[in-house]
Design a protein around this motif. Structure first.
Motif, PDB file in Angstrom:
ATOM      1  N   ALA A 251      52.526  40.802  36.098  1.00  0.00           N
ATOM      2  CA  ALA A 251      51.886  40.585  34.793  1.00  0.00           C
ATOM      3  C   ALA A 251      52.974  40.535  33.731  1.00  0.00           C
ATOM      4  O   ALA A 251      53.757  41.482  33.591  1.00  0.00           O
ATOM      5  N   MET A 253      54.142  41.176  30.522  1.00  0.00           N
ATOM      6  CA  MET A 253      53.713  42.016  29.407  1.00  0.00           C
ATOM      7  C   MET A 253      54.703  42.008  28.243  1.00  0.00           C
ATOM      8  O   MET A 253      54.336  42.323  27.107  1.00  0.00           O
ATOM      9  N   GLU A 287      50.694  35.897  32.051  1.00  0.00           N
ATOM     10  CA  GLU A 287      50.044  36.873  31.190  1.00  0.00           C
ATOM     11  C   GLU A 287      48.751  37.333  31.862  1.00  0.00           C
ATOM     12  O   GLU A 287      48.152  36.587  32.643  1.00  0.00           O
ATOM     13  N   PRO A 288      48.300  38.560  31.568  1.00  0.00           N
ATOM     14  CA  PRO A 288      47.177  39.124  32.318  1.00  0.00           C
ATOM     15  C   PRO A 288      45.936  38.248  32.399  1.00  0.00           C
ATOM     16  O   PRO A 288      45.355  38.115  33.486  1.00  0.00           O
ATOM     17  N   ASP A 289      45.499  37.637  31.310  1.00  0.00           N
ATOM     18  CA  ASP A 289      44.269  36.841  31.349  1.00  0.00           C
ATOM     19  C   ASP A 289      44.394  35.682  32.336  1.00  0.00           C
ATOM     20  O   ASP A 289      43.471  35.423  33.127  1.00  0.00           O
ATOM     21  N   ALA A 326      51.252  47.818  35.163  1.00  0.00           N
ATOM     22  CA  ALA A 326      50.668  46.644  34.501  1.00  0.00           C
ATOM     23  C   ALA A 326      49.535  46.053  35.336  1.00  0.00           C
ATOM     24  O   ALA A 326      48.497  45.653  34.792  1.00  0.00           O
ATOM     25  N   THR A 329      46.505  48.601  35.327  1.00  0.00           N
ATOM     26  CA  THR A 329      45.868  48.799  34.023  1.00  0.00           C
ATOM     27  C   THR A 329      45.268  47.526  33.458  1.00  0.00           C
ATOM     28  O   THR A 329      44.140  47.537  32.929  1.00  0.00           O
ATOM     29  N   HIS A 330      45.977  46.404  33.585  1.00  0.00           N
ATOM     30  CA  HIS A 330      45.586  45.193  32.862  1.00  0.00           C
ATOM     31  C   HIS A 330      44.990  44.100  33.741  1.00  0.00           C
ATOM     32  O   HIS A 330      44.453  43.118  33.207  1.00  0.00           O
TER      33      HIS A 330
END
Length: 338
Positions: A251, A253, A287-289, A326, A329-330
């Protein structure tokens, strides 16, 4: 809920950019990373085994140390090359590490991958029997190991022993009850996955697979997992099996993540390994999304109950803890993994 752990190859090098410049660095940092991963809520700390290389090799001292320093996290290998192993001695080492950890050892074994030297297992005192391939030898060692794990007596006791013996034939000690159900087979083909199911082992499917259909890696791997589960059901085993897949997932971040891994999309790669056409799975870095959407499309991850995140161990404990955190959590909650 999906179990999420890390898988470290345990590289070291003298490069100034490496946080692991010696075997000592790798071993001690491996313990520290397992402790950190447990504190973050990860489920597993797994380690690769390679001989004749500047990587982690003999796993049981490390597994025992990790087991003594942690309380909850599963500890394991991915995988031990059974061509190199004496199954009798391995029983004593593995059972000891399992008992030290309180029964948390998840031991991944396999026939092995191409090594750094030619026929390295010969230097360890092993050779295939007549008419047997080296892969056959690895599976034979595995079968002996699995049989010994039952804990049945097989050795005739000395009538004048140093210490009193229990009645009957003797088994290897120590014996760890329940350990037999926590053995995994690392498989690169559908046929060996089916064999693992027939033998009552859990399945570890890695980041490469025999290219049997020409389809994308994750599709072939998902089919392998389904074939394994069908064979398990047909074999009539009483318990439910476990299946893991390994992935490189990052991820992005911060600027540091983007500098290391944000170099654009990756894709499956095809190559020849050990005279086999193999497809190597892609890495994920976004990126996470966006990462969440990409991972939703991975059929094999969806099929598996355990995901092992391959970590860049040479970047040090703190950074790898950040990588694991990461994901936990994300990313994991949005995918229903947490």
């Amino acid at each position: 809920m999906k179990k999420i752990g890390f898988l470290s190859f345990g590289h070291w090098s003298a490069s100034p950019q490496s946080a692991t410049r010696s075997a000592s660095d790798v071993l001690l940092q491996s313990i520290d990373l397992a402790v950190a991963a447990e504190e973050l809520g990860a489920d597993g700390a797994y380690f690769r085994v390679h001989h004749f290389a500047q990587q982690l090799a003999s796993p049981f001292p490390l597994l025992a140390a990790v087991g003594a320093k942690t309380k909850r996290i599963e500890i394991g290998t991915g995988v031990i090359d059974m061509r190199y192993e004496n199954p009798f001695y391995m029983i004593e080492d593995a059972s000891s590490a399992d008992l030290i950890s309180g029964g948390r050892l998840q031991l991944g074994i396999s026939r092995g991958s191409p090594e750094q030297v030619i026929d390295g297992w010969r230097h360890f005192g092993f050779a295939p029997a007549e008419g047997e391939s080296e892969a056959d030898m690895g599976r034979r060692h595995a079968e002996v190991f699995l049989d010994l794990l039952k804990g049945d007596g097989f050795a005739q006791p000395n009538p004048n022993p140093m210490f009193p013996n229990p009645p009957g034939l003797l088994r290897l000690e120590p014996h760890s009850a329940g350990f037999r159900d926590r053995i995994w087979w690392g498989s690169a083909s559908n046929a060996t996955a089916i064999w693992a199911a027939q033998m009552g082992m859990n399945l570890q499917s890695s980041t490469l697979k025999a290219d049997e259909t020409g389809e994308p890696f994750h599709v072939q791997q998902a089919k392998q997992i389904r074939a394994y589960r069908a064979a398990w059901k047909e074999a009539g085993h009483a318990r439910q099996p476990r299946v893991s897949v390994s992935r490189s997932i990052f991820a992005l971040m911060d600027d540091r993540d983007r500098a290391y891994f944000g170099r654009g999309d990756s894709s499956d790669q095809v190559g020849i390994i050990d005279q086999m056409r193999a497809v190597f799975g892609r890495s994920y870095a976004a990126e996470p999304d966006r990462l969440i959407e990409e991972l939703r499309a991975d059929e094999a991850i969806a099929e598996a109950d355990t995901l092992l995140l391959t970590v860049p161990n040479q970047l040090g404990v703190d950074y790898n803890a950040h990588v694991i955190d990461a994901i936990l959590t994300h990313v994991a909650p949005a995918l229903g993994w947490r």
